[in-house]
Design a protein around this motif. Structure first.
Motif, PDB file in Angstrom:
ATOM      1  N   PRO A  72       0.811  -1.235   0.000  1.00 18.79           N
ATOM      2  CA  PRO A  72       0.000   0.000   0.000  1.00 18.79           C
ATOM      3  C   PRO A  72       0.838   1.277   0.000  1.00 18.79           C
ATOM      4  O   PRO A  72       0.398   2.307  -0.498  1.00 18.79           O
ATOM      5  CB  PRO A  72      -0.819  -0.104   1.278  1.00 18.79           C
ATOM      6  N   ARG A  73       2.029   1.212   0.519  1.00 17.97           N
ATOM      7  CA  ARG A  73       2.886   2.386   0.586  1.00 17.97           C
ATOM      8  C   ARG A  73       3.332   2.845  -0.799  1.00 17.97           C
ATOM      9  O   ARG A  73       3.570   4.024  -1.029  1.00 17.97           O
ATOM     10  CB  ARG A  73       4.105   2.058   1.441  1.00 17.97           C
ATOM     11  N   THR A  75       1.603   2.371  -3.744  1.00 16.11           N
ATOM     12  CA  THR A  75       0.525   2.564  -4.718  1.00 16.11           C
ATOM     13  C   THR A  75       0.356   4.025  -5.127  1.00 16.11           C
ATOM     14  O   THR A  75      -0.169   4.294  -6.212  1.00 16.11           O
ATOM     15  CB  THR A  75      -0.812   2.029  -4.175  1.00 16.11           C
ATOM     16  N   ASP A  76       0.800   4.969  -4.325  1.00 18.42           N
ATOM     17  CA  ASP A  76       0.680   6.391  -4.655  1.00 18.42           C
ATOM     18  C   ASP A  76       1.877   6.915  -5.439  1.00 18.42           C
ATOM     19  O   ASP A  76       1.870   8.048  -5.902  1.00 18.42           O
ATOM     20  CB  ASP A  76       0.525   7.226  -3.370  1.00 18.42           C
ATOM     21  N   SER A  77       2.888   6.102  -5.617  1.00 20.65           N
ATOM     22  CA  SER A  77       4.101   6.526  -6.299  1.00 20.65           C
ATOM     23  C   SER A  77       3.873   6.686  -7.794  1.00 20.65           C
ATOM     24  O   SER A  77       3.078   5.979  -8.404  1.00 20.65           O
ATOM     25  CB  SER A  77       5.212   5.492  -6.055  1.00 20.65           C
ATOM     26  N   GLY A  78       4.599   7.608  -8.400  1.00 22.77           N
ATOM     27  CA  GLY A  78       4.499   7.809  -9.846  1.00 22.77           C
ATOM     28  C   GLY A  78       5.111   6.667 -10.639  1.00 22.77           C
ATOM     29  O   GLY A  78       4.764   6.427 -11.787  1.00 22.77           O
ATOM     30  N   PHE A  80       4.738   3.576  -9.840  1.00 22.24           N
ATOM     31  CA  PHE A  80       4.044   2.364  -9.415  1.00 22.24           C
ATOM     32  C   PHE A  80       3.863   1.335 -10.527  1.00 22.24           C
ATOM     33  O   PHE A  80       4.036   0.139 -10.273  1.00 22.24           O
ATOM     34  CB  PHE A  80       2.694   2.697  -8.775  1.00 22.24           C
ATOM     35  N   GLN A  84       5.205  -2.304  -9.903  1.00 27.61           N
ATOM     36  CA  GLN A  84       4.252  -3.407  -9.927  1.00 27.61           C
ATOM     37  C   GLN A  84       4.650  -4.464 -10.960  1.00 27.61           C
ATOM     38  O   GLN A  84       4.519  -5.652 -10.706  1.00 27.61           O
ATOM     39  CB  GLN A  84       2.850  -2.887 -10.225  1.00 27.61           C
TER      40      GLN A  84
END
Length: 91
Positions: A72-73, A75-78, A80, A84
């Motif tokens: 979850p930490r 998922t907000d990254s550019g 991602f 992933q």
């Protein structure tokens, strides 16, 4: 975008599968030193040292940073989608 993810996963899988080749070359150069090595051999040696360091960095990130607990930490990254594709392909 889906094709790019597949290509990145394929490159990562190939890289992690074939990393033993540079490792064998490095061990060979360390345990069987010859008197003179060519400039080309020195360049290969340096490039393959860098590849092994990148593999160790990728392995460290996979086992300690990009774990299921930390998902979850990130998922907000550019970055991602890249993270992933490499570290969370099953999600």
């Amino acid at each position: 975008m889906r094709n790019l993810t597949t290509i990145i996963q394929l490159i990562d899988q190939t890289f992690t599968s074939l990393i033993f080749i540079p490792m064998c070359f490095i061990l060979y150069c360390r345990f069987f030193p010859s008197k003179e090595r060519s400039k080309r051999t020195h360049i290969f040696y340096r490039v393959w040292i860098i590849l092994v360091i990148l593999f160790l960095l990728r392995y460290f990130c996979d086992k300690f940073i990009f774990t299921a607990v930390n998902y979850p930490r990130f998922t907000d990254s550019g970055l991602f989608p890249l993270i992933q594709a490499i570290f969370y392909p099953e999600v």
